[in-house]
Scaffold this motif. Structure first.
Motif, PDB file in Angstrom:
ATOM      1  N   LEU A 195       6.690 -12.199   2.568  1.00  0.00           N
ATOM      2  CA  LEU A 195       5.348 -12.771   2.685  1.00  0.00           C
ATOM      3  C   LEU A 195       5.206 -14.026   1.827  1.00  0.00           C
ATOM      4  O   LEU A 195       4.627 -15.028   2.260  1.00  0.00           O
ATOM      5  N   LEU A 235       2.822 -23.294   4.243  1.00  0.00           N
ATOM      6  CA  LEU A 235       1.819 -24.145   3.599  1.00  0.00           C
ATOM      7  C   LEU A 235       2.405 -25.492   3.189  1.00  0.00           C
ATOM      8  O   LEU A 235       1.855 -26.557   3.499  1.00  0.00           O
ATOM      9  N   SER A 258      -2.935 -17.705   5.049  1.00  0.00           N
ATOM     10  CA  SER A 258      -3.124 -16.318   5.480  1.00  0.00           C
ATOM     11  C   SER A 258      -2.011 -15.430   4.929  1.00  0.00           C
ATOM     12  O   SER A 258      -2.272 -14.330   4.417  1.00  0.00           O
ATOM     13  N   ALA A 259      -0.763 -15.907   5.034  1.00  0.00           N
ATOM     14  CA  ALA A 259       0.368 -15.119   4.538  1.00  0.00           C
ATOM     15  C   ALA A 259       0.272 -14.924   3.028  1.00  0.00           C
ATOM     16  O   ALA A 259       0.575 -13.835   2.510  1.00  0.00           O
ATOM     17  N   LEU A 260      -0.158 -15.946   2.300  1.00  0.00           N
ATOM     18  CA  LEU A 260      -0.288 -15.821   0.844  1.00  0.00           C
ATOM     19  C   LEU A 260      -1.427 -14.872   0.478  1.00  0.00           C
ATOM     20  O   LEU A 260      -1.357 -14.153  -0.528  1.00  0.00           O
ATOM     21  N   GLY A 291       4.567 -17.636   3.481  1.00  0.00           N
ATOM     22  CA  GLY A 291       3.338 -18.310   3.097  1.00  0.00           C
ATOM     23  C   GLY A 291       3.582 -19.661   2.466  1.00  0.00           C
ATOM     24  O   GLY A 291       2.978 -20.667   2.848  1.00  0.00           O
ATOM     25  N   GLY A 341       0.138 -20.434   6.376  1.00  0.00           N
ATOM     26  CA  GLY A 341       0.590 -20.285   4.995  1.00  0.00           C
ATOM     27  C   GLY A 341      -0.455 -19.629   4.112  1.00  0.00           C
ATOM     28  O   GLY A 341      -0.155 -18.712   3.346  1.00  0.00           O
TER      29      GLY A 341
END
Length: 462
Positions: free
Chosen positions: A210, A218, A244-246, A214, A242
């Motif tokens: 993740l 990003l 969202s994943a972070l 992310g 990016g």
């Protein structure tokens, strides 16, 4: 420090310098690489961006790995990886292969940076700030003279030399590290008896995935927009993916039993968070000057590349010259006074930038560069000392990795700030606006240093 500690510090320094050396040396080779692989500037610039992105991800991951599996092992493995990548890169049949080897090189050198700071924290127990000042000379010196070394190598040979030059440093560091770094204590667990799922949970494979997705998405979106000079739907989509994943990564880390980045521990020691925020601000300010001033001097003051290089070299020299004194000062009184002094100097330098005009004497330019250079030397030692105060020993590896990622975040933000403020061309008015923004950043840093509670040391002993 005794002789063994000094040799330990030299072995760490020779390994750690490979990361800043390679991040700065490549800048002078872009034109050669364009001709060698028939690329335009936007395409070849990914040789720089890939190193920044890979380093930003690898620093905390390798720091966490060192906390789990042993710092000596990771440092030696990092040297071997950097050595192999430096040998393989000149043989790249295509630019994609060169990018791959550059990423591998970044991962190897990142092992040494995050682990090297942890080794000093654990094995050099006296005069740590002095030790950090010496490490700062290796790091700052490599970054400052990297373009000069790259230019000399390109003058006498070709772009492969900027990779092969790493080999003697890696060999010397490995030989010294093998003898001087104490062996790792036996781990508190045995991976031999673990199932695959247990091992993946231990290293937090989901968190690593993740975090990687992310940060890559990003930074790729942001840097692609910067290199192309326009903002497209694709760039926005990458940025949103990016972020969202972070966000999912942060949620996962809060719940994980063995997290890559122990957010609960960071919440328990808020001084670590403040240190990293301040380090982002420091690097945003410093690299805005480091990258922006040369273009201003050449385009608006019509200085030659040689004279511009000499002026910018004074920035690095001031930073290196103050580092030993900064280490002794911080050993006596702690990092807070040095950080306050650094913030004041950054503010003075920013004011000089705000008042800059095309007829301003070179002496005032030198004064501004001296202010930024001395503040950078104070920050390099003071911020690391503040991190050591704020961080528990058991997570010093990942804390050091995140700290170095903060450096790259500040560097990338400085590049974006220059693109936004300057646009397509440098002007005196735009550079004054940059000075105003940097003055605000410097004052924010002073405020945070003034408010910094001297409780980090007691927190780290809880």
């Amino acid at each position: 420090m005794n002789v063994r500690s000094r040799l330990l510090l030299i072995s760490i320094g020779l390994g750690v310098l490979l990361n800043p050396l390679n991040s700065s040396m490549i800048a002078v080779a872009l034109t050669r690489l364009q001709h060698a692989y028939q690329l335009d500037f936007t395409e070849v610039s990914w040789i720089i961006f890939s190193f920044y992105i890979a380093s930003s991800i690898a620093q905390p991951v390798m720091g966490r790995a060192s906390d789990l599996f042993g710092r000596r092992k990771l440092f030696l493995v990092g040297l071997a990886v950097a050595f192999a990548a430096s040998l393989a890169a000149p043989l790249s049949p295509a630019f994609g292969w060169l990018i791959l080897f550059r990423v591998v090189q970044s991962i190897g050198t990142s092992m040494m940076v995050s682990v090297g700071m942890a080794l000093i924290r654990i094995h050099i127990t006296e005069k740590q700030a002095t030790a950090l000042s010496i490490l700062s000379i290796f790091i700052s010196g490599a970054a400052a003279i990297g373009p000069f070394i790259g230019g000399v190598l390109l003058q006498w040979w070709d772009w492969p030399a900027i990779f092969l030059v790493n080999i003697p440093f890696a060999v010397a560091s490995f030989a010294l590290a093998w003898r001087t770094i104490p062996k790792d204590a036996p781990p508190a667990f045995s991976t031999r008896k673990m199932s695959v799922s247990q091992w993946l949970n231990l290293v937090d494979a989901s968190g690593i995935l993740l975090f990687t997705v992310g940060l890559v998405a990003l930074l790729a979106g942001v840097l692609s927009a910067k290199s192309s000079g326009e903002l497209t739907i694709a760039h926005i989509a990458f940025g949103l993916i990016g972020l969202s994943a972070l966000g999912i990564f942060a949620w996962h880390e809060w719940r994980a039993a063995s997290p890559l980045i122990p957010l609960r521990t960071f919440a328990k020691y808020p001084a670590m968070i403040k240190v990293n925020i301040q380090f982002v601000l420091v690097n945003l300010l410093f690299y805005s000057i480091f990258f922006g001033l040369p273009s201003y001097l050449q385009l608006m003051r019509h200085m030659s590349e040689f004279h511009t290089g000499l002026l910018m070299l004074s920035l690095g020299i001031c930073s290196l010259a103050i580092s030993p004194a900064a280490g002794r000062w911080i050993d006596r009184v702690g990092p807070r006074p040095a950080l306050l002094a650094s913030g004041v100097l950054m503010a003075i330098g920013s004011v000089l930038i705000v008042t800059m005009h095309e007829q301003m004497p070179v002496s005032r330019l030198c004064l501004a560069l001296a202010a930024f250079g001395i503040s950078n030397g104070l920050n390099n030692v003071g911020m690391q000392a503040a991190l050591f105060q704020a961080s528990p020993k058991e997570i010093i590896g990942v804390a050091s990795g995140i700290f170095m990622t903060s450096r790259y975040m500040g560097t990338i933000l400085s590049s974006l700030l220059l693109s936004i403020v300057m646009g397509d061309r440098f002007t005196t008015g735009a550079f004054r606006l940059l000075g105003i923004i940097l003055l605000v950043v410097a004052l924010a840093f002073v405020f945070m240093s003034w408010r910094r509670q001297e409780t980090a040391l007691s927190e780290s002993k809880r």
